[in-house]
Design a protein around this motif. Structure first.
Motif, PDB file in Angstrom:
ATOM      1  N   GLY A 190       0.915  -1.228   0.099  1.00 12.84           N
ATOM      2  CA  GLY A 190      -0.088  -0.202  -0.033  1.00 12.84           C
ATOM      3  C   GLY A 190       0.929   1.151  -0.072  1.00 12.84           C
ATOM      4  N   LYS A 191       2.139   1.217   0.670  1.00 12.04           N
ATOM      5  CA  LYS A 191       3.049   2.294   0.679  1.00 12.04           C
ATOM      6  C   LYS A 191       3.517   2.713  -0.655  1.00 12.04           C
ATOM      7  N   ASP A 192       3.749   1.680  -1.441  1.00 12.54           N
ATOM      8  CA  ASP A 192       4.376   1.904  -2.587  1.00 12.54           C
ATOM      9  C   ASP A 192       3.242   2.418  -3.790  1.00 12.54           C
ATOM     10  N   THR A 193       1.995   1.927  -3.640  1.00 13.33           N
ATOM     11  CA  THR A 193       0.933   2.502  -4.368  1.00 13.33           C
ATOM     12  C   THR A 193       0.615   3.810  -3.945  1.00 13.33           C
ATOM     13  N   ARG A 194       0.535   3.973  -2.764  1.00 10.36           N
ATOM     14  CA  ARG A 194       0.297   5.526  -2.431  1.00 10.36           C
ATOM     15  C   ARG A 194       1.335   6.345  -3.047  1.00 10.36           C
ATOM     16  N   LYS A 195       2.637   6.023  -2.776  1.00 10.73           N
ATOM     17  CA  LYS A 195       3.553   6.813  -3.453  1.00 10.73           C
ATOM     18  C   LYS A 195       3.660   6.964  -4.979  1.00 10.73           C
ATOM     19  N   ALA A 196       3.373   6.004  -5.550  1.00  9.62           N
ATOM     20  CA  ALA A 196       3.195   6.066  -7.109  1.00  9.62           C
ATOM     21  C   ALA A 196       1.965   7.001  -7.462  1.00  9.62           C
ATOM     22  N   ILE A 197       0.925   6.905  -6.791  1.00 10.08           N
ATOM     23  CA  ILE A 197      -0.285   7.869  -6.782  1.00 10.08           C
ATOM     24  C   ILE A 197       0.090   9.281  -6.691  1.00 10.08           C
ATOM     25  N   THR A 205       2.452  10.475  -9.535  1.00 12.87           N
ATOM     26  CA  THR A 205       1.814  10.607 -10.755  1.00 12.87           C
ATOM     27  C   THR A 205       0.867  12.041 -10.737  1.00 12.87           C
ATOM     28  N   SER A 206       0.064  12.146  -9.440  1.00 10.86           N
ATOM     29  CA  SER A 206      -0.805  13.371  -9.397  1.00 10.86           C
ATOM     30  C   SER A 206       0.090  14.427  -9.376  1.00 10.86           C
ATOM     31  N   ASP A 207       1.186  14.370  -8.867  1.00 13.44           N
ATOM     32  CA  ASP A 207       2.274  15.490  -8.735  1.00 13.44           C
ATOM     33  C   ASP A 207       2.448  15.916 -10.318  1.00 13.44           C
ATOM     34  N   ASN A 208       3.027  14.945 -11.232  1.00 15.31           N
ATOM     35  CA  ASN A 208       3.527  15.222 -12.454  1.00 15.31           C
ATOM     36  C   ASN A 208       2.127  15.830 -13.193  1.00 15.31           C
ATOM     37  N   TYR A 209       1.052  15.343 -13.031  1.00 13.02           N
ATOM     38  CA  TYR A 209      -0.086  15.837 -13.692  1.00 13.02           C
ATOM     39  C   TYR A 209      -0.241  17.330 -13.453  1.00 13.02           C
ATOM     40  N   TYR A 210      -0.233  17.631 -12.139  1.00 16.37           N
ATOM     41  CA  TYR A 210      -0.196  19.095 -11.522  1.00 16.37           C
ATOM     42  C   TYR A 210       0.682  19.924 -12.210  1.00 16.37           C
ATOM     43  N   LYS A 211       2.051  19.425 -11.997  1.00 14.67           N
ATOM     44  CA  LYS A 211       2.935  20.275 -12.621  1.00 14.67           C
ATOM     45  C   LYS A 211       2.928  20.514 -14.077  1.00 14.67           C
ATOM     46  N   GLY A 212       2.358  19.368 -14.717  1.00 19.57           N
ATOM     47  CA  GLY A 212       2.260  19.654 -16.257  1.00 19.57           C
ATOM     48  C   GLY A 212       1.117  20.670 -16.519  1.00 19.57           C
ATOM     49  N   ALA A 213      -0.233  20.590 -15.908  1.00 19.16           N
ATOM     50  CA  ALA A 213      -1.154  21.215 -16.232  1.00 19.16           C
ATOM     51  C   ALA A 213      -0.766  22.814 -15.532  1.00 19.16           C
ATOM     52  N   ARG A 214      -0.178  22.801 -14.649  1.00 18.41           N
ATOM     53  CA  ARG A 214       0.434  24.228 -14.243  1.00 18.41           C
ATOM     54  C   ARG A 214       1.279  24.863 -15.282  1.00 18.41           C
ATOM     55  N   GLY A 215       2.239  24.186 -15.879  1.00 20.42           N
ATOM     56  CA  GLY A 215       2.881  24.618 -16.867  1.00 20.42           C
ATOM     57  C   GLY A 215       2.246  25.301 -18.103  1.00 20.42           C
TER      58      GLY A 215
END
Length: 96
Positions: free
Chosen positions: A30-37, A40-50
């Motif tokens: 679960g820890k690994d899955t939460r980190k991956a999520i 991924t959400s951080d990458n999407y946020y940075k992309g959208a912000r850019g």
């Protein structure tokens, strides 16, 4: 609601249920899955912000180009007109 809308809602609901089931039954901890999520959400946020920043900058340059063109149209001297036309061209290049 039209049948196309119902089909789309059904497909999206099914996809969401599939993702949820995949996360629940994944072989990772679960820890690994939460980190991956989170990553991924951080990458999407940075992309959208850019993209929003790029769009905002582009609109700003287009507005500045329009202002410079307007000043060129109403300028009293030929040199002032040429300067404002050059400014407009620079902003148009930056906008694209």
């Amino acid at each position: 609601m039209r049948s196309g809308g119902k089909i789309l809602i059904g497909l999206l609901s099914g996809a969401a249920a599939g993702v949820a089931a995949g996360l629940l039954f994944a072989p990772k901890k679960g820890k690994d899955t939460r980190k991956a999520i989170a990553d991924t959400s951080d990458n999407y946020y940075k992309g959208a912000r850019g993209k929003v920043t790029d769009f905002s900058d582009s609109v700003g340059h287009k507005i500045d180009a329009l202002k410079a063109k307007t000043k060129a149209s109403f300028s009293n001297s030929k040199s002032e007109e040429k300067i404002n036309e050059a400014k407009a061209e620079i902003h148009e290049m930056k906008a694209s």
